[in-house]
Design a protein around this motif. Structure first.
Motif, PDB file in Angstrom:
ATOM      1  N   SER A 166      -6.744  -1.263  10.293  1.00 55.03           N
ATOM      2  CA  SER A 166      -5.848  -0.694  11.305  1.00 55.03           C
ATOM      3  C   SER A 166      -4.410  -1.156  11.119  1.00 55.03           C
ATOM      4  O   SER A 166      -3.468  -0.415  11.394  1.00 55.03           O
ATOM      5  N   VAL A 167      -4.252  -2.403  10.663  1.00 55.95           N
ATOM      6  CA  VAL A 167      -2.905  -2.907  10.405  1.00 55.95           C
ATOM      7  C   VAL A 167      -2.252  -2.060   9.308  1.00 55.95           C
ATOM      8  O   VAL A 167      -1.073  -1.693   9.398  1.00 55.95           O
ATOM      9  N   GLY A 168      -3.039  -1.724   8.279  1.00 55.30           N
ATOM     10  CA  GLY A 168      -2.528  -0.878   7.200  1.00 55.30           C
ATOM     11  C   GLY A 168      -2.199   0.528   7.681  1.00 55.30           C
ATOM     12  O   GLY A 168      -1.175   1.109   7.304  1.00 55.30           O
ATOM     13  N   ILE A 169      -3.056   1.089   8.527  1.00 56.33           N
ATOM     14  CA  ILE A 169      -2.810   2.445   9.045  1.00 56.33           C
ATOM     15  C   ILE A 169      -1.531   2.453   9.886  1.00 56.33           C
ATOM     16  O   ILE A 169      -0.660   3.318   9.717  1.00 56.33           O
ATOM     17  N   HIS A 170      -1.402   1.473  10.769  1.00 59.20           N
ATOM     18  CA  HIS A 170      -0.229   1.406  11.651  1.00 59.20           C
ATOM     19  C   HIS A 170       1.046   1.171  10.835  1.00 59.20           C
ATOM     20  O   HIS A 170       2.074   1.819  11.061  1.00 59.20           O
ATOM     21  N   ALA A 171       0.979   0.263   9.845  1.00 60.81           N
ATOM     22  CA  ALA A 171       2.154  -0.046   9.021  1.00 60.81           C
ATOM     23  C   ALA A 171       2.581   1.161   8.190  1.00 60.81           C
ATOM     24  O   ALA A 171       3.775   1.488   8.119  1.00 60.81           O
ATOM     25  N   CYS A 172       1.625   1.829   7.578  1.00 63.84           N
ATOM     26  CA  CYS A 172       1.973   2.979   6.721  1.00 63.84           C
ATOM     27  C   CYS A 172       2.473   4.158   7.545  1.00 63.84           C
ATOM     28  O   CYS A 172       3.337   4.920   7.090  1.00 63.84           O
ATOM     29  N   LYS A 173       1.964   4.307   8.768  1.00 63.56           N
ATOM     30  CA  LYS A 173       2.504   5.342   9.667  1.00 63.56           C
ATOM     31  C   LYS A 173       3.941   5.007  10.049  1.00 63.56           C
ATOM     32  O   LYS A 173       4.816   5.876  10.009  1.00 63.56           O
ATOM     33  N   ARG A 174       4.179   3.754  10.427  1.00 63.87           N
ATOM     34  CA  ARG A 174       5.532   3.338  10.807  1.00 63.87           C
ATOM     35  C   ARG A 174       6.491   3.421   9.611  1.00 63.87           C
ATOM     36  O   ARG A 174       7.686   3.639   9.784  1.00 63.87           O
ATOM     37  N   ALA A 175       5.953   3.256   8.409  1.00 66.16           N
ATOM     38  CA  ALA A 175       6.787   3.333   7.203  1.00 66.16           C
ATOM     39  C   ALA A 175       7.096   4.776   6.810  1.00 66.16           C
ATOM     40  O   ALA A 175       8.038   5.031   6.072  1.00 66.16           O
ATOM     41  N   GLY A 176       6.265   5.710   7.289  1.00 69.01           N
ATOM     42  CA  GLY A 176       6.443   7.111   6.915  1.00 69.01           C
ATOM     43  C   GLY A 176       5.909   7.449   5.533  1.00 69.01           C
ATOM     44  O   GLY A 176       6.448   8.320   4.849  1.00 69.01           O
ATOM     45  N   VAL A 177       4.839   6.776   5.116  1.00 65.12           N
ATOM     46  CA  VAL A 177       4.231   7.104   3.814  1.00 65.12           C
ATOM     47  C   VAL A 177       3.734   8.545   3.847  1.00 65.12           C
ATOM     48  O   VAL A 177       3.098   8.982   4.811  1.00 65.12           O
ATOM     49  N   THR A 178       4.038   9.299   2.795  1.00 62.07           N
ATOM     50  CA  THR A 178       3.635  10.699   2.747  1.00 62.07           C
ATOM     51  C   THR A 178       3.425  11.133   1.295  1.00 62.07           C
ATOM     52  O   THR A 178       3.486  10.306   0.380  1.00 62.07           O
ATOM     53  N   LEU A 179       3.143  12.409   1.098  1.00 58.51           N
ATOM     54  CA  LEU A 179       2.872  12.926  -0.248  1.00 58.51           C
ATOM     55  C   LEU A 179       3.987  12.554  -1.223  1.00 58.51           C
ATOM     56  O   LEU A 179       5.152  12.839  -0.975  1.00 58.51           O
ATOM     57  N   GLY A 180       3.609  11.883  -2.304  1.00 55.06           N
ATOM     58  CA  GLY A 180       4.579  11.562  -3.348  1.00 55.06           C
ATOM     59  C   GLY A 180       5.381  10.303  -3.134  1.00 55.06           C
ATOM     60  O   GLY A 180       6.226   9.964  -3.966  1.00 55.06           O
ATOM     61  N   SER A 181       5.143   9.583  -2.026  1.00 55.16           N
ATOM     62  CA  SER A 181       5.910   8.350  -1.767  1.00 55.16           C
ATOM     63  C   SER A 181       5.727   7.336  -2.896  1.00 55.16           C
ATOM     64  O   SER A 181       4.642   7.205  -3.454  1.00 55.16           O
ATOM     65  N   LYS A 182       6.809   6.620  -3.197  1.00 53.07           N
ATOM     66  CA  LYS A 182       6.731   5.440  -4.060  1.00 53.07           C
ATOM     67  C   LYS A 182       6.794   4.220  -3.133  1.00 53.07           C
ATOM     68  O   LYS A 182       7.723   4.100  -2.336  1.00 53.07           O
ATOM     69  N   VAL A 183       5.804   3.339  -3.250  1.00 51.43           N
ATOM     70  CA  VAL A 183       5.650   2.254  -2.284  1.00 51.43           C
ATOM     71  C   VAL A 183       5.545   0.909  -2.994  1.00 51.43           C
ATOM     72  O   VAL A 183       4.812   0.767  -3.978  1.00 51.43           O
TER      73      VAL A 183
END
Length: 355
Positions: free
Chosen positions: A157-174
């Protein structure tokens, strides 16, 4: 060996004082359920409370049961509970709001200042045989999701919340800084959300190997590079600067590297917590419009996580590297403290030690 009818619990009394104790079996209130606990993961915060007796302003003043990454079976329901029945297997969301304040009304209940949270002083956790919890924050597990996967929903859940807050989407470089359990769940979730390339940094080669196993595209083993040097390594392996950095260590040098590494106009999410005051190149972030976002735990993630696990879209099983019966909790905590493996799981039901 305690009899199955006894409520064995792992209790921290003060810094350095961790005990196995018998506690009374609790009686569920009208909107609560009594659970026979099955699998509980050990978190870095559990170890920190044991070692230091506090995390920031949260101080262990009275004996406290540890544990907040957990799953179990309903054995009794309160009079007002309609969606669960004895025999249901559930994952537990450890944060339960105590009042309907403005944060709850806006859907960000994790920010409610009066929230109950397992194993955050003064609230007891669920590293025990029998535990009662708000029924609304117990989520039924489908038959094809194991108890251990249910317990791993908490770090996931920490990963889901963090990636949502980060705006990870199609093609993101992270860029994920840190390859402990939280770094790893961020790798898993970022890839699932469509990240085209994920690079992970850590000091430990074995942890970076685990990152590769769960889907990282590139790894960087940090030795004694400056934050700027780490940032340029990130750029060279990705072929560009990442739009998103997820910082999972809380270490000052890593936060600095996170700012330098992030592309102008990008986002840095701070997940790892370290000292209260850190020195960072804030002007660098400001003039390049790098957004710095915090996260505090998670909200509204359990249904999402269960759907992902049930559909086999993500695999968290490789995260569990060690298992101990509840009676060997002290040994399990020592193993976690030494930094061995990734996730250490305690098995609380003496009649069922299966995953």
């Amino acid at each position: 060996m305690a009899a199955p009818g006894q409520n064995v619990a792992v209790v921290v009394h003060r810094a350095g004082d961790l005990r196995l104790e018998n506690r009374p079996i609790p009686e569920p209130g009208p909107n609560e359920v009594l659970l026979r606990m099955h699998s509980v993961g050990i978190c870095g915060s559990d170890v920190h409370y044991w070692q230091h007796g506090r995390i920031g302003d949260f101080v262990v003043k009275d004996p406290m049961v540890l544990g907040h990454e957990a799953s179990g079976t309903v054995i009794k329901v309160g009079s007002g509970v309609t969606h669960l029945k004895p025999g249901d297997r559930v994952a537990i969301e450890p944060g339960v709001p105590r009042e309907m304040d403005e944060f709850c009304k806006s859907g960000r209940y994790n920010l409610s200042p009066t929230i109950f949270f397992c194993a955050t002083p003064p609230d007891d956790g669920n590293l025990c045989r029998y535990y009662k919890h708000s029924a609304s924050y117990c989520y039924k597990l489908p038959d094809n999701v194991t108890f251990e996967e249910g317990a791993l929903i908490e770090p996931l859940s920490v990963g889901i919340h963090a990636c949502k807050r980060a705006g990870v989407t199609l093609g993101s470089k992270v860029f994920v800084s840190g390859s402990g359990p939280i770094g790893l769940v961020n790798v898993i979730v970022a890839k699932m959300m469509g990240a085209a390339a994920v690079v992970v940094s850590d000091l430990s080669a074995s942890r970076l190997q685990k990152a590769k196993e769960v889907g990282a595209d590139f790894t960087i083993q940090v030795k004694n590079e400056t934050p700027q040097e780490v940032a340029s390594k990130v750029e060279s392996v990705l072929g560009c600067m990442p739009e998103i950095t997820v910082e999972c260590t809380g270490v000052q040098a890593c936060i600095q590297a996170g700012i330098y590494a992030t592309r102008s106009g990008g986002t840095l999410v701070l997940v790892g917590l370290g000292p209260e005051m850190v020195t960072v190149p804030i002007v660098n972030a400001a003039v390049r419009e790098v957004d710095i976002r915090g996260i505090f735990r998670y909200c509204n993630t359990w249904p999402v996580a269960i759907a992902l696990l049930a559909s086999k879209r993500i695999n968290v099983k490789p995260l569990v590297t060690h298992r101990f019966p509840l009676e060997k909790a002290l040994e399990a905590f020592e193993t976690t403290k030494r930094g061995e493996g990734v996730k250490v799981m305690l098995k609380c039901d003496p009649t069922d030690q299966s995953p």
